[in-house]
Scaffold this active site. Structure first.
Site, PDB file in Angstrom:
ATOM      1  CG  HIS A  66       5.581   5.551  -4.201  1.00  0.00           C
ATOM      2  ND1 HIS A  66       6.173   4.547  -3.504  1.00  0.00           N
ATOM      3  CD2 HIS A  66       4.343   5.116  -4.537  1.00  0.00           C
ATOM      4  CE1 HIS A  66       5.338   3.518  -3.420  1.00  0.00           C
ATOM      5  NE2 HIS A  66       4.217   3.837  -4.035  1.00  0.00           N
ATOM      6  N   GLY A  67       5.467   7.169  -1.203  1.00  0.00           N
ATOM      7  CA  GLY A  67       5.853   6.597   0.089  1.00  0.00           C
ATOM      8  C   GLY A  67       5.289   5.203   0.163  1.00  0.00           C
TER       9      GLY A  67
ATOM     10  N   GLY B 251       0.855  -1.178   0.000  1.00  0.00           N
ATOM     11  CA  GLY B 251       0.000   0.000   0.000  1.00  0.00           C
ATOM     12  C   GLY B 251       0.889   1.225   0.000  1.00  0.00           C
ATOM     13  CB  CYS B 252       1.859   3.501  -1.796  1.00  0.00           C
ATOM     14  SG  CYS B 252       2.738   2.017  -2.141  1.00  0.00           S
ATOM     15  CB  ALA B 253       1.470   8.190   0.592  1.00  0.00           C
TER      16      ALA B 253
END
Lengths: 366, 501, 147
Positions: free
Chosen positions: A182-183, A12-14
């Protein structure tokens, strides 16, 4: 522990992105501020950025960013690179010591043009030649990994929180007309730098949030056409899909987006006959390229920025505009912290791609 | 004959407490196992001819009947099993090839039962098919390499003929002759209601099926029965039948006594004459000949019908599939060796060919290695027993599946494996008018529709669990599959990992 | 009015209609008791004529102008004005069987009293129709049937 390429790791990510349509430059500190706000959406196991327009002095040359895990890899890769390209500059990418980022590889960057003699002998067009060289290094050279290969753009990524990665690469020293960030929150902990995002090939870079359930369908579709999904990540396969549709099939960007997030049959059945036929054909031909499951994707390129959401809108993605700038982020707050009073804010809807074209001509010479 | 070398197989057990001597069983058994005693009032049974078709059991109003396996022990021998001994005795009596109906009953591995499906947890939401659209529409036919687009919404691509199905499940080929017209009608009516296709097999097209030609696949087999221009054009697609999973390499023989007026008309052969399907097509001795036949059919249909080639799954299947695709087949149907039949030599059925799971997996991969998988459609056949089998086949790489035994079971078939005798008590595999009328298409088509509707629901439920809302994203998605109890080699051929990996 | 129509192309000659008719018109309504033990044994109102090749179940047509009603000497044979069903009022029937003699279809059976189909008038659907395994009997308005 197996790393990306040996095992498939969902995450999952930001994600966040900024573009100035008129080509105005934006400092790296802005995008860092935006992605930093979504700290809790990542877990320190990967962060990265893509920046367009950062190498104006080398704008006609390919900029290769490469991770080396050992000296042997460095030597082998350079030998290959010098044979296949006319390299002008070879240097370490400047970094700064950051406590939270350690055990990294040796990070180099090269500027150069293709070796025309070799390219002609290979009977490939230039972009195919570059892609195959990059694929070759990444698949065959143990310990070397090319993570950026476009012109006048570059990716910067590492294992760590994205704001720390930004500091590590000193991105406040770069100005770009388009930034993506992107995180990462992988559900496994390989701790490999190459596994961080964005994922890049030529000028395309992708940041992505979600886990696509159509992964293997998409992978096995795209591998028919000579791609090799060495990373086994969603981001990689989505990048290849775009690359294939746009570069090999000549589809306009928004049509490629329609392929990935095709309208539902219910909707197609209600269309007027011409459109119905068009979309039925599109879905019939590209059934293997339909992307399923929750995702939000931001595709950066020298033509502009494309944001898409999955067909059921299972992942968050907010967009905003202010003057010539457009902002995208997983959360609205991440936009407002750098753009407190946007002209317009909206939630990107499922299967309705947003394309922000760049209004300056930043194309390759050929 | 005074010596019975072969014990009977079943015993009919009648519960006298329950039996009301109504005689329903007497009148229903075409094998004449039940009869009235001389007083005309008491019903008796003798089990020698019982095939366990359960017609009497299912119709008995008081449920007074039960069929039991008749056990007559031989001295134990793991090699010379009773079955082999009995078969030898039968051949010693008749001097003939042993025949049987339906798919092989031998305990070969069923890979569907050794493959497990995936579902979403946490990182990816499962999808509720009652809340979200869940698409199982399937499109068969040759696809161009790419969409040529001028601008969004406008394409100049020339699309070859496509077939749109509202479910990935089609009905496999069963000819008029091998099954009754009523059985064919039931399938045709069900196909129409379900938005899928039925396949008339190689027995020609009976005039009663004309209203359903928009849902029909017509076959061109080695006997060329009933093939003419109208036949080819009254179809959704045309299928060249090279082989059948239950009897690869073997032709067919419909005895003259089964060639009634109706059958003779549909097949365009004289009444009472034997209908021989040669083992090969005598105009196809190699792949280039296949190309010519495909071309000829396309000419005869004005390029308006996709052409399918149906082949039995044999050892070199992947290369053959690739060859068919390159010879111009728009659809390639692979029939695995567990597939059904109206009649096949037992030795062939039980020993020749390979399972559909392995054939499908290797063919799909081969077409992908050659970069042509997306251009053609792959149809799998050869025993799909439930919706999960279908899901697994699609995840291995099939576009659609042919099912025949399952809809036959919905229509009453009990797998007694005596289709070849023509005495089917359920009115399916017979042409006897007193038996065929037992199958009322109005009742049976609804049962088939119910069955496939139920499977469609289950497929959607399984897809939703995987977080997939279009069957397009299930096709070839082998990451959704895991093997259980399989060897490295089997996993490699199936292209899947072991459970837990 | 709704009547029972027999479709001979679909009739299996299984004669389950007879079995279920007997049971429906028995005291116990139990298929085994009715067919094995009850005294007097219930009589089936429907009869299948023919063999496996051609058969059909025959029962009372419930004529618009029934001869049996006219012929009944006690007024036991009744045509219900509302439903059109012709049935026997068992309290009045003396078992003279005049009705049997005049019925042009042979649909009246002999028991202690006259026995005939009453279309299972206390149920929604006649038992023979409900239990026909091949839908060879249909219960419909005239012209309402398919064939």
């Amino acid at each position: 522990m197996l790393k990306e390429g040996q095992i498939r790791i969902p995450s999952g990510c930001a994600i966040a992105a900024i573009i100035d349509r008129k080509g105005g430059l934006i400092n790296g500190s802005e995008i860092i501020k935006s992605i930093a706000l979504m700290h809790d959406r990542s877990n320190g196991l990967g962060g990265g950025f893509a920046a367009y327009g950062i190498y104006p002095e080398h704008k006609d040359e390919y900029a290769f960013h490469i991770f080396y895990e050992n000296a042997q890899a460095h030597q082998n890769c350079e030998e290959f690179l010098f044979k296949h390209f006319n390299i002008d500059v070879a240097e370490r990418i400047p970094t700064k010591t950051v406590d939270s980022i350690s055990n990294g590889p040796d990070i180099w960057r090269y500027f150069g043009r293709v070796n025309r003699v070799r390219m002609k002998n290979s009977r490939l067009d230039e972009s195919e030649y570059v892609v195959q060289c990059v694929t070759k290094v990444n698949a065959a050279f143990e310990g070397a990994y090319i993570f950026s290969s476009g012109k006048n753009m570059g990716c910067f990524k590492a294992v760590g929180y994205p704001e720390d990665v930004g500091e590590f690469y000193m991105l406040d020293r770069y100005d770009a007309y388009l930034w993506t960030a992107h995180g990462r929150f992988p559900t496994n902990t390989p701790g490999w730098w190459g596994g961080a995002h964005p994922f890049n090939i030529l000028d395309w870079s992708i940041v992505h949030n979600g886990e696509i359930s159509s992964y293997d369908t998409n992978r096995r579709y795209i591998e028919q056409f000579g791609y090799k999904c060495t990373m086994q990540t969603d981001t990689e396969v989505i990048t290849y899909l775009f690359d294939h549709l746009i570069r090999h099939h000549g589809l306009p960007v928004n049509v490629a987006a329609d392929v990935l997030t095709a309208p539902e049959w219910d909707e197609i059945d209600r269309m007027e006959p011409g459109h119905k036929e068009y979309f039925t054909n599109l879905r019939a031909i590209y059934s293997g390229a339909l992307v399923n499951g929750p995702f939000s994707v931001i595709l950066g390129s020298n033509k502009g920025l494309l944001a898409i959401n999955d067909r059921l809108k299972l992942r968050s993605l907010t967009a905003a505009t202010k003057g010539s700038r457009a902002y995208f982020a997983s959360e609205e707050s991440a936009i407002r912290i750098i753009c407190p009073d946007p002209d317009k804010v909206w939630s990107v809807s499922g299967a309705e791609p947003v394309f922000v074209p760049l209004e300056i001509d930043e194309r390759e010479d050929d | 004959m005074s010596v019975n070398y072969i014990p009977r197989r079943f015993t009919v057990i009648r519960d006298r407490e329950l039996c009301i001597n109504c005689g329903c069983c007497v009148r229903q058994c075409s094998n004449e196992c039940h009869y009235f005693s001389d007083d005309g009032k008491t019903v008796l049974s003798q089990s020698d001819a019982c095939v366990a078709c359960h017609r009497c059991v299912d119709l008995c109003p008081t449920r007074a009947l039960r069929i039991e396996k008749y056990v007559c022990d031989y001295r134990e021998n793991a090699n010379w099993t009773p079955q082999y001994q009995q078969e030898i005795c039968r051949q010693a009596e008749t001097g003939g090839v042993l025949l049987s109906g339906m798919g092989t009953p031998k305990p070969y591995p069923v890979y569907w039962d050794k493959i497990l499906l995936n579902a979403s947890q946490v990182t990816n939401p499962s999808i509720d098919p009652l809340r979200e659209p869940m698409e199982i529409r399937t499109i068969l036919g040759r696809k161009p390499e790419k969409l040529t687009v001028e601008k969004k919404g406008k394409s100049t691509v020339e699309m070859p003929p496509q077939v749109i199905l509202e479910t990935p499940i089609m009905f496999s080929a069963m000819s008029f002759g091998s099954i009754s017209l009523n059985a064919q009608k039931s399938l045709a009516m069900a196909a129409k209601e379900l938005g899928t296709l039925f396949n008339v097999g190689e027995g020609g097209l009976h005039p009663d099926l004309k209203p359903f030609t928009d849902r029909a696949v017509v076959q061109v087999a080695s006997g060329r029965f009933g093939v003419h221009s109208d036949y080819l054009n009254n179809s959704k697609y045309v299928e060249i039948k090279i082989g059948q999973g239950a009897k690869p390499g073997i032709g067919g023989h419909l005895p003259g006594e089964k060639v009634s007026v109706e059958v003779s008309n549909a097949r365009m052969i004289p009444e009472g004459s034997d209908a021989i399907s040669p083992a090969p097509h005598h105009d196809i001795y190699s792949i280039e000949d296949l190309r010519q036949l495909i071309w000829a059919i396309k000419q005869a249909t004005g390029n308006k019908k996709p052409v399918s080639v149906k082949i039995a799954a044999v050892h070199n299947i992947a290369a053959i599939v690739s060859g068919c695709a390159r010879a111009g087949a728009d659809i390639v149907a692979i029939d695995g060796f567990r597939g059904g039949t109206g009649a096949a030599p037992v030795r062939i059925r039980d020993n020749v060919g390979i399972p559909i799971e392995l054939a499908l997996a290797s063919s799909d991969q081969r077409l992908r290695d050659e970069g042509i998988r997306s251009q053609i459609s792959l149809v799998a056949a050869g025993s799909f027993r439930c919706s999960a089998d279908i899901v697994k086949a699609i995840a291995l790489g099939a576009d659609a599946c042919y099912c025949a035994s399952a809809p036959l079971i919905a229509m009453g078939c009990h797998m007694c494996q005596t289709c070849n005798t023509g005495k089917c008590n359920w009115g399916i595999a017979t042409q006897r008018p007193e038996l065929t009328k037992r199958l009322n298409p109005e009742i049976m088509y609804k049962r088939v529709v119910n069955l496939i509707t139920a499977w469609n629901h289950e497929i959607k439920e399984i897809m939703g669990g995987m977080g997939i809302n279009s069957i397009d994203s299930l096709r070839g998605n082998r990451l959704m599959l895991r093997g259980i109890g399989l060897s490295e080699k089997e996993l490699e051929i199936l292209g899947i990992r072991h459970a837990g990996e | 009015m709704k009547r029972i129509y027999a479709i001979e192309e679909l009739c299996l000659n299984c004669r389950l209609c007879e079995v279920y008719c007997k049971s429906a018109h028995s005291q116990s309504k139990d298929i085994i008791k009715a067919n094995k033990y009850e005294e007097p044994a219930p009589v089936s109102r429907v009869t299948v004529y023919g063999d496996n090749f051609l058969s059909a179940a025959l029962n009372c047509r419930h004529c618009d102008d029934p001869k049996c009603v006219k012929a009944c000497i006690t007024g036991a044979m009744t045509k219900d004005k509302k439903t059109g069903i012709v049935y026997v009022n068992e309290d009045k029937c003396i078992g003279c069987m005049t009705c049997l003699a005049v019925c042009p279809y042979g649909c009246i059976k002999e028991g202690k009293k006259a026995v005939k189909c009453d279309l299972c008038r206390n149920d929604d659907e006649p038992a023979c129709v409900k239990n026909c395994p091949n839908h060879a009997l249909i219960y419909a308005e005239p012209g309402g049937e398919e064939k």
